[in-house]
Design a protein around this motif. Structure first.
Motif, PDB file in Angstrom:
ATOM      1  N   PHE A  97      16.394  40.382  45.852  1.00 53.47           N
ATOM      2  CA  PHE A  97      17.297  39.319  46.291  1.00 53.47           C
ATOM      3  C   PHE A  97      17.877  39.619  47.672  1.00 53.47           C
ATOM      4  O   PHE A  97      18.294  38.715  48.383  1.00 53.47           O
ATOM      5  CB  PHE A  97      18.440  39.130  45.283  1.00 53.47           C
ATOM      6  N   ILE A  98      17.888  40.863  48.062  1.00 53.35           N
ATOM      7  CA  ILE A  98      18.471  41.274  49.343  1.00 53.35           C
ATOM      8  C   ILE A  98      17.813  40.542  50.517  1.00 53.35           C
ATOM      9  O   ILE A  98      18.442  40.277  51.528  1.00 53.35           O
ATOM     10  CB  ILE A  98      18.365  42.806  49.511  1.00 53.35           C
ATOM     11  N   TYR A  99      16.546  40.174  50.373  1.00 52.18           N
ATOM     12  CA  TYR A  99      15.825  39.499  51.452  1.00 52.18           C
ATOM     13  C   TYR A  99      16.200  38.029  51.595  1.00 52.18           C
ATOM     14  O   TYR A  99      15.809  37.379  52.553  1.00 52.18           O
ATOM     15  CB  TYR A  99      14.312  39.607  51.234  1.00 52.18           C
ATOM     16  N   PHE A 100      16.960  37.490  50.673  1.00 47.08           N
ATOM     17  CA  PHE A 100      17.282  36.066  50.648  1.00 47.08           C
ATOM     18  C   PHE A 100      18.689  35.833  51.207  1.00 47.08           C
ATOM     19  O   PHE A 100      19.586  35.363  50.525  1.00 47.08           O
ATOM     20  CB  PHE A 100      17.145  35.521  49.226  1.00 47.08           C
ATOM     21  N   GLN A 101      18.872  36.155  52.468  1.00 46.54           N
ATOM     22  CA  GLN A 101      20.196  36.113  53.086  1.00 46.54           C
ATOM     23  C   GLN A 101      20.761  34.704  53.250  1.00 46.54           C
ATOM     24  O   GLN A 101      21.952  34.545  53.450  1.00 46.54           O
ATOM     25  CB  GLN A 101      20.172  36.844  54.430  1.00 46.54           C
ATOM     26  N   SER A 102      19.948  33.677  53.157  1.00 49.98           N
ATOM     27  CA  SER A 102      20.450  32.305  53.253  1.00 49.98           C
ATOM     28  C   SER A 102      20.720  31.702  51.884  1.00 49.98           C
ATOM     29  O   SER A 102      21.135  30.541  51.793  1.00 49.98           O
ATOM     30  CB  SER A 102      19.444  31.422  53.991  1.00 49.98           C
ATOM     31  N   LEU A 103      20.503  32.471  50.830  1.00 52.41           N
ATOM     32  CA  LEU A 103      20.666  31.955  49.475  1.00 52.41           C
ATOM     33  C   LEU A 103      22.116  31.561  49.222  1.00 52.41           C
ATOM     34  O   LEU A 103      23.033  32.355  49.387  1.00 52.41           O
ATOM     35  CB  LEU A 103      20.212  33.009  48.459  1.00 52.41           C
ATOM     36  N   TYR A 104      22.314  30.309  48.848  1.00 55.10           N
ATOM     37  CA  TYR A 104      23.641  29.753  48.586  1.00 55.10           C
ATOM     38  C   TYR A 104      23.884  29.590  47.084  1.00 55.10           C
ATOM     39  O   TYR A 104      24.989  29.777  46.604  1.00 55.10           O
ATOM     40  CB  TYR A 104      23.746  28.396  49.286  1.00 55.10           C
ATOM     41  N   SER A 105      22.836  29.232  46.338  1.00 57.73           N
ATOM     42  CA  SER A 105      22.959  28.970  44.908  1.00 57.73           C
ATOM     43  C   SER A 105      21.836  29.683  44.163  1.00 57.73           C
ATOM     44  O   SER A 105      20.674  29.573  44.537  1.00 57.73           O
ATOM     45  CB  SER A 105      22.891  27.463  44.658  1.00 57.73           C
ATOM     46  N   LEU A 106      22.206  30.411  43.098  1.00 61.49           N
ATOM     47  CA  LEU A 106      21.235  31.138  42.291  1.00 61.49           C
ATOM     48  C   LEU A 106      21.457  30.801  40.826  1.00 61.49           C
ATOM     49  O   LEU A 106      22.574  30.902  40.324  1.00 61.49           O
ATOM     50  CB  LEU A 106      21.386  32.646  42.515  1.00 61.49           C
TER      51      LEU A 106
END
Length: 169
Positions: A97-106
């Motif tokens: 998940f560390i690579y998903f820096q634009s992730l707003y909602s999970l």
């Protein structure tokens, strides 16, 4: 008569944002050089819902789309739905998940204890993550439930936390 290719890039990216990343990838990638640039534009916010993907498509997502579009993924849904296979475990094995820096909602569906604890450690580093939705009936032990709840509540950046631990009789 106008063609899709004639639309401005900003309009095309707005259209892409209403589509699932799998559709954007399948339909527009390798269509033209211009579309390739738009598909990977850092301003693009993509939605990924893997809960209905078959195993081969999901593996393809983990190995290629996640590596190429992880900075554009704004919303991500993973599911260990018992009718399918353990997507969350496979995702954690193939990427982070560390690579998903634009992730707003999970959203994580039917996550087990080990996966949840690994995930909570990784998502602390996601500065954009604002919404976290956990829906599971895979955690039964009272101590594990308490540890999981504490790990979820200990996420400093999360503003919306939706936890649903199904009651087991």
């Amino acid at each position: 008569m106008s063609r899709l290719e004639d639309l401005p890039g900003e309009i095309l990216m707005l259209i892409f944002e209403y589509m699932d990343v799998e559709d954007v990838w399948t339909i527009f990638f390798n269509m033209t050089v211009r579309f390739n640039i738009l598909v990977f534009d850092s301003r693009l916010r993509l939605t990924v819902n893997t809960s209905k993907l078959g195993k081969s498509k999901f593996d393809e997502f983990c190995l290629s789309l996640a590596e190429r579009n992880c900075n554009n993924i704004y919303s991500l849904t993973l599911s260990n739905n018992y009718f399918r296979y353990p997507q969350i475990r496979q995702f954690l094995f193939n990427t982070s998940f560390i690579y998903f820096q634009s992730l707003y909602s999970l959203t994580l569906i039917d996550i087990n204890y080990g996966e949840l604890m690994k995930t909570t450690k990784q998502i602390k580093q996601l500065t954009s993550l604002n919404h976290l939705h956990i829906n599971t009936h895979e955690i039964f032990d009272d101590k594990q439930l308490m540890d999981a709840a504490q790990a979820l509540l200990d996420q400093p950046k999360i503003h919306v936390l939706d936890i649903n631990f199904h009651e087991v009789n």
